[in-house]
Design a protein around this motif. Structure first.
Motif, short mmCIF file in Angstrom:
data_model
loop_
_atom_site.label_atom_id
_atom_site.label_comp_id
_atom_site.label_asym_id
_atom_site.label_seq_id
_atom_site.Cartn_x
_atom_site.Cartn_y
_atom_site.Cartn_z
N ALA A 286 -6.62 -0.67 -4.07
CA ALA A 286 -5.44 -1.40 -3.58
C ALA A 286 -4.61 -0.57 -2.61
O ALA A 286 -3.70 -1.10 -1.97
CB ALA A 286 -4.57 -1.83 -4.77
N GLY A 287 -4.93 0.72 -2.51
CA GLY A 287 -4.18 1.58 -1.61
C GLY A 287 -2.90 2.12 -2.22
O GLY A 287 -2.00 2.57 -1.51
N TRP A 288 -2.81 2.09 -3.53
CA TRP A 288 -1.64 2.63 -4.22
C TRP A 288 -1.93 4.07 -4.62
O TRP A 288 -3.05 4.56 -4.46
CB TRP A 288 -1.32 1.82 -5.48
N GLN B 263 0.85 -1.18 0.00
CA GLN B 263 0.00 0.00 0.00
C GLN B 263 0.89 1.23 0.00
O GLN B 263 1.98 1.23 0.55
CB GLN B 263 -0.91 0.00 1.22
N GLY B 264 0.42 2.28 -0.64
CA GLY B 264 1.17 3.51 -0.73
C GLY B 264 2.16 3.57 -1.88
O GLY B 264 2.80 4.59 -2.10
N THR B 265 2.31 2.47 -2.61
CA THR B 265 3.24 2.45 -3.73
C THR B 265 2.79 3.44 -4.80
O THR B 265 1.62 3.50 -5.16
CB THR B 265 3.34 1.03 -4.34
N ARG B 266 3.74 4.21 -5.28
CA ARG B 266 3.47 5.20 -6.32
C ARG B 266 3.67 4.56 -7.69
O ARG B 266 4.72 3.99 -7.97
CB ARG B 266 4.38 6.41 -6.15
N LEU B 267 2.64 4.67 -8.54
CA LEU B 267 2.66 4.05 -9.85
C LEU B 267 2.24 5.03 -10.93
O LEU B 267 1.49 5.97 -10.68
CB LEU B 267 1.70 2.85 -9.89
N VAL B 268 2.72 4.77 -12.13
CA VAL B 268 2.26 5.47 -13.32
C VAL B 268 1.20 4.58 -13.95
O VAL B 268 1.42 3.39 -14.15
CB VAL B 268 3.41 5.68 -14.32
N LEU B 269 0.06 5.15 -14.26
CA LEU B 269 -0.97 4.41 -14.98
C LEU B 269 -0.73 4.68 -16.46
O LEU B 269 -0.68 5.83 -16.88
CB LEU B 269 -2.36 4.87 -14.56
N TYR B 270 -0.56 3.61 -17.23
CA TYR B 270 -0.35 3.74 -18.66
C TYR B 270 -1.36 2.87 -19.40
O TYR B 270 -1.61 1.73 -19.00
CB TYR B 270 1.06 3.32 -19.09
N ALA B 271 -1.90 3.43 -20.47
CA ALA B 271 -2.79 2.65 -21.34
C ALA B 271 -2.56 3.07 -22.78
O ALA B 271 -2.27 4.23 -23.06
CB ALA B 271 -4.25 2.88 -20.96
N ALA C 276 7.09 -20.69 -11.57
CA ALA C 276 8.39 -21.30 -11.78
C ALA C 276 9.51 -20.32 -11.52
O ALA C 276 10.65 -20.71 -11.31
CB ALA C 276 8.49 -21.84 -13.21
N ASP C 277 9.21 -19.03 -11.54
CA ASP C 277 10.23 -18.00 -11.32
C ASP C 277 9.62 -16.94 -10.42
O ASP C 277 9.07 -15.98 -10.89
CB ASP C 277 10.68 -17.40 -12.64
N SER C 278 9.72 -17.13 -9.12
CA SER C 278 9.05 -16.25 -8.20
C SER C 278 9.82 -14.97 -7.91
O SER C 278 9.38 -14.15 -7.12
CB SER C 278 8.76 -16.98 -6.89
N ALA C 279 10.99 -14.76 -8.54
CA ALA C 279 11.73 -13.53 -8.33
C ALA C 279 10.98 -12.38 -9.00
O ALA C 279 10.73 -12.39 -10.18
CB ALA C 279 13.13 -13.65 -8.94
N VAL C 280 10.59 -11.41 -8.20
CA VAL C 280 9.85 -10.27 -8.70
C VAL C 280 10.73 -9.04 -8.52
O VAL C 280 11.22 -8.77 -7.45
CB VAL C 280 8.52 -10.09 -7.94
N LEU C 281 10.91 -8.31 -9.60
CA LEU C 281 11.71 -7.09 -9.53
C LEU C 281 10.87 -5.98 -8.92
O LEU C 281 9.71 -5.82 -9.26
CB LEU C 281 12.18 -6.69 -10.93
N ARG C 282 11.46 -5.20 -8.07
CA ARG C 282 10.73 -4.16 -7.38
C ARG C 282 11.63 -2.96 -7.19
O ARG C 282 12.80 -3.09 -6.92
CB ARG C 282 10.30 -4.70 -6.03
N ARG C 283 11.08 -1.77 -7.30
CA ARG C 283 11.83 -0.55 -7.07
C ARG C 283 11.04 0.28 -6.07
O ARG C 283 9.86 0.54 -6.26
CB ARG C 283 11.97 0.22 -8.39
N ALA C 284 11.68 0.71 -5.01
CA ALA C 284 11.02 1.51 -4.01
C ALA C 284 10.79 2.91 -4.55
O ALA C 284 11.64 3.47 -5.21
CB ALA C 284 11.86 1.60 -2.74
N ALA C 285 9.61 3.46 -4.27
CA ALA C 285 9.32 4.83 -4.73
C ALA C 285 9.20 5.74 -3.54
O ALA C 285 8.91 5.34 -2.45
CB ALA C 285 8.03 4.86 -5.53
#
Length: 134
Positions: free
Chosen positions: A47-49, A15-23, A125-134
């Motif tokens: 979702a609280g983002w 929650q609180g994650t800053r995202l860009v909405l793109y379409a 099969a590949d649970s590594a998720v890339l994440r970047r703190a904002a």
């Protein structure tokens, strides 16, 4: 590292994650396609983002994202640290062409950005998720 995009499951985005909405919406549908953006905005809120920017391109769905100004603005928002990643109504909106998907995967590996959609699924099969703190 694999050349595929890693989609982050919604429950893994804090929650609180800053995202860009793109379409990328088909120009031929006009305003009729806007419901996907509105429902994604509601999804982000529920979702609280935080949507820090929104970029919508009106283009042919199978056209290269390299030709879309909004796409470049969305990528720049993440690269400049204004957002942790991108949320889109559908993953295919981020790139239908193989070249676009390859470029997106390389960009994601370089930036550590997360990518999610309302229907995100992480490959078990590949649970590594890339994440970047904002």
């Amino acid at each position: 590292m694999s050349s595929s995009v890693r989609q982050t499951a919604p429950h893994e985005v804090p929650q609180g994650t800053r995202l860009v909405l793109y379409a990328c919406l088909p120009a031929s549908l006009g305003k009729a396609a806007d419901h996907s953006v509105a429902s994604t905005r509601r999804y982000v809120t529920d979702a609280g983002w935080e949507t820090v920017e929104m970029h919508v391109d009106r283009a042919a769905p199978f056209e290269s994202r390299a030709l879309c100004a909004g796409w470049h603005n969305a990528l720049a928002a993440v690269e400049q640290g204004r957002a942790a990643g991108i949320v889109a109504p559908l993953l295919v909106m981020l790139g239908h062409l193989e070249e676009d998907r390859t470029n997106l995967a390389a960009w994601q590996a370089r930036t550590g950005a997360l990518i999610t959609t309302p229907w995100a699924v992480v490959d078990a099969a590949d649970s590594a998720v890339l994440r970047r703190a904002a």
